[in-house]
Design an enzyme around this catalytic site. Structure first.
Site, PDB file in Angstrom:
ATOM      1  N   THR A  48       1.144  -1.098  -0.154  1.00  0.00           N
ATOM      2  CA  THR A  48      -0.089   0.214  -0.413  1.00  0.00           C
ATOM      3  C   THR A  48       0.626   1.535  -0.073  1.00  0.00           C
ATOM      4  OG1 THR A  48      -2.002  -1.502   0.863  1.00  0.00           O
ATOM      5  CG2 THR A  48      -1.748   1.159   1.127  1.00  0.00           C
ATOM      6  N   TYR A 111     -13.413  -4.865  -2.976  1.00  0.00           N
ATOM      7  CA  TYR A 111     -14.533  -4.478  -3.404  1.00  0.00           C
ATOM      8  C   TYR A 111     -15.391  -5.458  -3.973  1.00  0.00           C
ATOM      9  CZ  TYR A 111     -17.291  -2.162  -7.110  1.00  0.00           C
ATOM     10  OH  TYR A 111     -18.547  -1.719  -8.449  1.00  0.00           O
ATOM     11  N   TYR A 137      -2.750 -10.120   4.209  1.00  0.00           N
ATOM     12  CA  TYR A 137      -2.880  -8.946   5.177  1.00  0.00           C
ATOM     13  C   TYR A 137      -4.501  -8.616   5.772  1.00  0.00           C
ATOM     14  CZ  TYR A 137      -1.901  -3.450   4.535  1.00  0.00           C
ATOM     15  OH  TYR A 137      -1.397  -2.141   4.918  1.00  0.00           O
ATOM     16  N   ARG A 142      -9.509  -0.441   4.144  1.00  0.00           N
ATOM     17  CA  ARG A 142      -9.432  -0.463   2.568  1.00  0.00           C
ATOM     18  C   ARG A 142     -10.106  -1.494   1.978  1.00  0.00           C
ATOM     19  NH1 ARG A 142      -5.244   2.850   1.035  1.00  0.00           N
ATOM     20  NH2 ARG A 142      -3.901   3.830   2.728  1.00  0.00           N
ATOM     21  N   LYS A 165       0.002  -9.884   8.607  1.00  0.00           N
ATOM     22  CA  LYS A 165      -0.476  -8.773   8.769  1.00  0.00           C
ATOM     23  C   LYS A 165      -1.344  -7.957   9.486  1.00  0.00           C
ATOM     24  CE  LYS A 165       0.888  -3.661   6.764  1.00  0.00           C
ATOM     25  NZ  LYS A 165       1.509  -3.199   5.796  1.00  0.00           N
ATOM     26  N   ILE A 207       5.411  -4.564  10.188  1.00  0.00           N
ATOM     27  CA  ILE A 207       5.328  -3.513   8.658  1.00  0.00           C
ATOM     28  C   ILE A 207       4.434  -2.657   8.798  1.00  0.00           C
ATOM     29  CG2 ILE A 207       4.628  -4.062   6.125  1.00  0.00           C
ATOM     30  CD1 ILE A 207       4.256  -6.801   6.821  1.00  0.00           C
TER      31      ILE A 207
END
Length: 296
Positions: A48, A111, A137, A142, A165, A207
């Site tokens: 990202t 999405y 992740y 998001r 993560k 991270i």
């Protein structure tokens, strides 16, 4: 038993652009070298923070290859390879593997928002075709979807899935996951403001966005936790809280690129739809950097 891909601090490295908007490999190479020289344990490329969403597939592959070659086995390299199209994720994973990356990072499909069954099928499909470890992740702010601890339990049994993560901010999920997944399913903080509390529950490190510009602090914080020195690590976490908060006044990676440009790194601008930081939050960021000695 699996070994964690890394312990300590991994930088979620930015992708610098030149004045024409192309990847600036000269600056990128210098950033990679500096990250290693300043003690970081691993580098995550094309995540990202690296603006993977606006890199073309060709650019993405080239940036990963450049990073792996420049690192040259000095630290571990984790290559972003996530997609909301499982076949595309397999494709990027294959290229990460071919480039020599040590692991691949796969965000939850965004999405189209898979169900928990869909998440299991997605990650198992990728992992079945991978020869390098997979780090999942989880960032529902998001993607609009989150794992459950039971889904983690199922996926933890795959030999190529190393861990996750975790950037959900859900400590109940973290605790339940640690309780049912066993010792060889590893968790890394995906939030710079939660490194110490997450590591107190067994996370192996972070991270980190902040590690782009404050690597020593983030390395020290995570290593103190690994040594069980949580009181000292907590003091460091609190010292950097205002700065870390400022790094997320606007959507990542807008503020970290602004911070690096303020500090003279000349990393360039962002690609639309991301744009330069607004004046008021930029001033807050500037003040937070001065308070901890990142600016004169």
């Amino acid at each position: 038993m699996k070994e964690p891909v890394f312990t300590g601090t991994c930088s979620a490295i930015i992708t610098p652009f030149d004045e024409h908007g192309a990847v600036n490999y000269d600056v990128f190479g210098r950033l990679i070298d500096e990250h290693i020289e300043r003690g970081l344990d691993a580098i995550c490329v094309c995540g990202t923070t690296g603006e993977s969403a606006t890199l073309s597939i060709r650019e993405h592959i080239a940036v990963v290859e450049f990073c792996v070659k420049r690192v040259n086995h000095r630290v571990k390299v984790i290559a972003g390879a996530g997609s909301n199209d499982t076949s595309a994720a397999v494709y990027l994973n294959q290229h990460a593997q071919d480039s020599g990356a040590d692991a691949a990072l796969h965000v939850t499909p965004y999405y189209n928002k898979a169900s928990q069954t869909g998440l299991i099928k997605h990650y198992e499909h990728i992992a079945d075709r991978s020869e390098i470890p997979i780090i999942m992740y989880n960032v529902p702010s998001r993607t609009g979807v989150s794992f459950t601890s039971e889904t983690y339990r199922v996926l933890s049994q795959h030999p190529m899935i190393n861990g996750v993560k975790e950037a959900s901010g859900n400590f109940s999920l973290l605790a339940h996951t640690r309780a049912i997944c066993g010792e060889d399913f590893y968790i890394w903080s995906g939030n710079d403001d939660q490194v110490v509390p997450m590591m107190s529950l067994g996370a192996k490190g972070v991270i980190s966005v902040a590690a782009n510009i404050a690597p020593e602090a983030m390395v020290q914080m995570s290593h103190l936790c690994l040594e069980g020195r949580f009181h000292e690590a907590s003091a460091l976490q609190l010292k950097y809280m205002d700065f870390i908060d400022a790094l997320f006044l606007e959507v990542n990676p807008i503020p970290i690129k602004a911070a690096m440009n303020l500090a003279g790194y000349q990393v360039g601008s962002l690609r639309l739809p991301l744009c330069d930081m607004s004046p008021a939050p930029l001033e807050t960021l500037r003040k937070s950097m001065k308070a901890i000695g990142l600016l004169d």
